[in-house]
Design an enzyme around this catalytic site. Structure first.
Site, PDB file in Angstrom:
ATOM      1  N   LYS A 150       0.548  -1.267  -0.488  1.00  0.00           N
ATOM      2  CA  LYS A 150      -0.001   0.057   0.054  1.00  0.00           C
ATOM      3  C   LYS A 150       1.011   1.265  -0.744  1.00  0.00           C
ATOM      4  O   LYS A 150       1.849   0.871   0.148  1.00  0.00           O
ATOM      5  CB  LYS A 150      -1.540  -0.305   1.373  1.00  0.00           C
ATOM      6  CG  LYS A 150      -0.681   0.049   2.503  1.00  0.00           C
ATOM      7  CD  LYS A 150      -1.465  -0.169   3.613  1.00  0.00           C
ATOM      8  CE  LYS A 150      -0.227  -0.187   4.551  1.00  0.00           C
ATOM      9  NZ  LYS A 150      -1.344   0.187   6.141  1.00  0.00           N
ATOM     10  N   TYR A 191      14.298  32.503   1.717  1.00  0.00           N
ATOM     11  CA  TYR A 191      12.680  32.843   2.351  1.00  0.00           C
ATOM     12  C   TYR A 191      12.211  33.166   3.917  1.00  0.00           C
ATOM     13  O   TYR A 191      13.586  32.774   4.743  1.00  0.00           O
ATOM     14  CB  TYR A 191      11.512  32.162   2.536  1.00  0.00           C
ATOM     15  CG  TYR A 191      10.572  31.844   1.172  1.00  0.00           C
ATOM     16  CD1 TYR A 191      10.675  33.010   0.277  1.00  0.00           C
ATOM     17  CD2 TYR A 191      10.941  30.733   0.618  1.00  0.00           C
ATOM     18  CE1 TYR A 191       9.725  32.862  -1.559  1.00  0.00           C
ATOM     19  CE2 TYR A 191      10.323  30.096  -0.759  1.00  0.00           C
ATOM     20  CZ  TYR A 191       9.992  31.750  -1.695  1.00  0.00           C
ATOM     21  OH  TYR A 191       8.986  30.988  -2.755  1.00  0.00           O
TER      22      TYR A 191
END
Length: 852
Positions: free
Chosen positions: A522, A747
């Site tokens: 999965k 940033y």
């Protein structure tokens, strides 16, 4: 339906060794598809490259006890005790309690058994044959009929001497209509398929040149195909095809001829007009004197032709014109063998290497010509030598060029000595030296092999084109697709498939030989890529694969995974998808159980395998093992749509000794409830509760199966150490920049430099799965084996690292996690689990697989 082993022995005329009582519900020819071993009969078939007898010991270990083998393969020292039976090659033995059915030919026995099974049913059976379109006609007929009738159909393209009997075996007591394909490759093969299918309704799709080399003429091949319908009540066919019409007249067929035609108003189904607008075709027809119209959500020629064949049969079986129109407009596409991918330099790639006959070439060219993204792009065909054409090479390749020109191909690239010899020479080019030829309506280039083409300026010059790549498999055309695919990211996830196998074997070493293993794939195999990992696991004979949702299972099926697949978190909207793709859902509540039963009954499905989940302490999903178990049994016993294949639960804390007392409590609850469920049913229900940590920590609780999750991907959750590294996330240095002390990077000016620094920009960010919390010095990566801390905030697509003290250059490799920087280091820094780091890698990161 179920048959006793005694009855099967009689039906196939076998000599039986062993006297164990058994009931057979399932037939098996491929050991990878084993689901219910206790009620399975395995036919040991031989082929040019394999021998089913070699898999008998493994299947016996996995619980199969009934085998059909070639007479003489086993020698018997004591026919009353199968434990004394050994293979005549000296490789067998140890088959206590098994039933060995000896026959002259296991394949003929399989066919005979299916034939006798077919005799039990008096319902309309549709037999479909032809060169192209069989699967599409079958699947669309299923979609047209299934709302009104319980339909049994061939799985996928099961139309061979093996596939047909396995398909017919699926007929059950509730079946109202059967739809079965029949494919042949040489004279004489259809007789066996006719005896098995015994169609009451015949459908002949289009004829093509596939396997023509085995027939003296197209007429001979057509007659062979038509022999399927010798005893059918009605045959549907295209009377506009001169070969088909002529062969129908010669066949002496006396039943009803249900012809369709675009030219003959006297045909049973006359197509008056076809209109194509955008993505919808509208067909105006007259069926047996009554006018009708239907709308088809496809415009390519192949789809239109298949829809007509399906419409004729649907109308014959009682679908009204009004119902037909509604159903036709809702048809879903049959999984195409054509792959469409974005290529480099503005190219669109259409990859079709499934088969190389000229008829499928025309279908692929038609598909290319109708692409909605073709505006402003020229059409290019890359074609290998064509095998199995049935005509002379000169006729074949002249026909190829006619098709290419007709479909608007402006650049033709031929790869292979035969195609080059004929077309290059006749087009005016030279065999050696100049490989370019000017052919009618197109420019052509020729190469001996793929490697020569990939080195050429022709390959390098592909720009803004729709490229159809069509080649016989042994030409290695996958190299062309790989080289032409758009590569937009320099960050890659390397996946070591050898390590997957080593981890699998590591945990197998802790398991009892007869304990089955369920591998969790999965979340895209914990980020490693579910398709490739599943292919590897399938090759190493795991018993089950498990995914979270149906879409994950569909992806595996579409990529050739045939192993049993368990769906751990099924959604009610995906029931039909699970049925269509043989995906086995977990059932954890009465709501989902009732809905699943209703959906299965609607589809005419019986005995669909499901997995019952009990909540013994996780308190996430599952039935209460004390309060609910009696009602679970009651509801399961009063229906036949679904059947419990396994019952399971989850340990809450098998990774820590601190929870051992609670784990014992969980196991006691599970053991009592699961045994109660098993006692209510005759067939074997697998019991499993151990996960990766439980396999090692609780060997006495392994039961019938264990689920292997994070351990498969190299992490031992008991102590977080790495077993074998499977996934390595890598990127490269894009740019190096010298930044002075006290400047900032990134940033919000969070990356304040305390010294003159060399800062490297790397093309990976939080959109790729690099967690922002690793920024501002909290985490690091490796550059040339040395630690390089992240500086400033991690951006969406780029991160900045400090490489001041590391000798490096632009283009050097950066390891985010992997062999030298374990993923557990990152998860510890982030105060999380390695699962989260692994599954967080974005799908835009290209995966590269390797193995020895």
């Amino acid at each position: 339906m179920k048959y006793t082993i005694e009855k099967i022995t009689t039906l196939i005329g076998a000599r039986r060794i062993g006297d164990t009582e058994a009931v057979v519900s399932w037939l098996l020819t491929d050991s990878r598809s084993l689901c219910f071993p206790e009620e399975t009969l395995f036919f040991a078939l031989r082929s040019g490259r394999n021998d089913g007898h070699n898999y008998i010991p493994e299947l016996y270990r996995r619980g199969v006890r009934n085998f059909v083998v070639e007479r003489g393969y086993f020698r018997v020292s004591d026919v009353t005790r199968v434990s004394d039976v050994t293979a005549s090659t000296g490789t067998g033995g140890g088959l206590a309690g098994a039933n060995i059915l000896e026959v002259v030919s296991p394949l003929e026995a399989l066919q005979r058994l299916a034939e006798r099974h077919r005799d039990e049913f008096d319902v309309p059976i549709v037999g479909i044959t032809g060169s192209n379109g069989k699967t599409m006609v079958k699947e669309w007929l299923y979609q047209l009929l299934s709302p009104y009738k319980i339909v049994t159909r061939s799985p996928k393209s099961y139309n061979s001497q093996i596939g047909v009997p396995l398909s017919v075996w699926l007929l059950g007591g509730q079946t109202e209509v059967g739809l079965f394909e029949a494919g042949i490759s040489q004279p004489g093969e259809m007789q066996a398929l006719r005896d098995i299918i015994q169609p009451s309704i015949g459908v002949l799709t289009s004829l093509g040149t596939a396997h023509q080399e085995n027939f003296r003429s197209m007429d001979e091949k057509c007659q062979e195909k038509l022999s399927l319908f010798h005893d059918a009540k009605v045959v549907a066919y295209n009377s506009d095809d001169n070969v088909v019409s002529r062969c129908m007249r010669k066949s002496g067929y006396h039943g009803e001829k249900l012809s369709w035609s675009k030219e003959d108003p006297q045909a049973a189904m006359f197509i008056k007009k076809i209109e194509r607008r955008n993505t919808v075709s509208t067909l105006y027809y007259i069926y047996k004197g009554k006018e009708g119209t239907y709308h088809l959500p496809f415009i390519d020629d192949a789809s239109v032709e298949c829809s007509i064949a399906a419409a004729v049969v649907a109308l014959y079986l009682g679908v009204t014109p009004e119902e037909l129109d509604v159903r036709m407009s809702q048809l879903e596409p049959v999984a195409m063998r054509l792959e469409v991918k974005e290529g480099q330099h503005g190219c669109t790639l259409i990859n079709d290497s499934y088969n190389s006959d000229i008829n499928s070439l025309d279908i692929a060219l038609d598909f290319m010509s109708r692409r909605p993204d073709q505006e402003g792009k020229s059409r290019t065909l890359i074609l290998s030598d064509i095998y199995q054409s049935g005509v002379t090479p000169h006729e074949l390749y002249h026909r190829v060029m006619e098709l290419a020109v007709k479909r608007g191909v402006t650049k033709f690239i031929g790869i292979g000595k035969e195609i080059k010899r004929i077309l290059a020479a006749e087009g005016g080019g030279q065999i050696a030296g100049d490989q370019t030829a000017k052919l009618p309506g197109t420019v052509a280039f020729f190469f001996d092999d793929v490697e020569e083409f990939l080195r050429s300026e022709v390959f390098k010059g592909l720009r803004n084109e729709i490229v159809l790549i069509k080649g016989a498999r042994d030409f290695g055309f996958d190299q062309i697709t790989e080289m032409l695919e758009q590569k937009v990211h320099e960050t890659i996830l390397e996946v070591n498939l050898n390590a997957v196998v080593e981890n699998l074997n590591h945990f197998r070493s802790y398991m009892k030989p007869d304990t089955k293993i369920i591998c969790m794939v999965k979340a895209d195999a914990y980020g490693a890529g579910a398709v490739e990992v599943s292919k590897t696991l399938q090759d190493h004979r795991v018993d089950y694969l498990a995914v979270a949702v149906a879409d994950e299972g569909v992806t595996l099926r579409k990529n050739g995974i045939t192993s049993n697949i368990m769906i751990m978190n099924p959604e009610m909207t995906a029931f039909k998808t699970m049925f269509d793709y043989d995906l086995e859902p977990e059932v954890y509540s009465f709501r989902i159980m009732d809905a699943l039963i209703k959906a299965a009954e609607k589809e005419g499905i019986t005995n669909y395998p499901v997995h019952i989940k009990l909540d013994t302490g996780m308190h996430r999903l599952g039935f209460d093992p004390v309060q609910d178990i009696d009602e679970v049994i009651n509801r399961l016993k009063h229906q036949n749509a679904i059947i419990p294949r396994s019952v399971f639960s989850h340990f809450v804390g098998s990774d820590s000794d601190d929870f051992d007392t609670f784990s014992t409590h969980q196991f006691e609850l599970f053991d009592t409830a699961s045994k109660k469920l098993q006692s209510a049913f005759e067939h074997k229900i697998l019991r499993h509760i151990c996960n990766s940590a439980g396999i090692e920590h609780f060997p006495e609780r392994q039961l019938d199966a264990c689920r292997l999750g994070i351990g498969l991907y190299g992490v031992d959750s008991r102590d977080n150490h790495i077993i074998n590294t499977v996934s390595t996330l890598k990127t490269t240095i894009l740019q190096l920049r010298h930044v002075p002390k006290d400047e900032t990077v990134g940033y919000s000016r969070k990356g304040v430099l305390t010294r003159d620094s060399v800062i490297a920009a790397i093309p990976i960010g939080y959109a790729d799965g690099l967690n922002r919390h690793l920024g501002r010095g909290k985490g690091y990566c490796l550059v040339n084996g040395q630690k390089a801390p992240y500086v400033g905030n991690i951006c969406m697509d780029v991160a900045l690292i400090d490489v001041t003290d590391i000798p490096c250059k632009e283009g050097d490799t950066v390891e985010i996690f992997g062999e030298h920087l374990p993923v557990t280091v990152l998860s510890d820094i982030l105060d999380t689990i390695p699962y989260e780091v692994l599954t967080g890698v974005s799908n835009r990161v290209k995966k590269v697989y390797y193995q020895d």
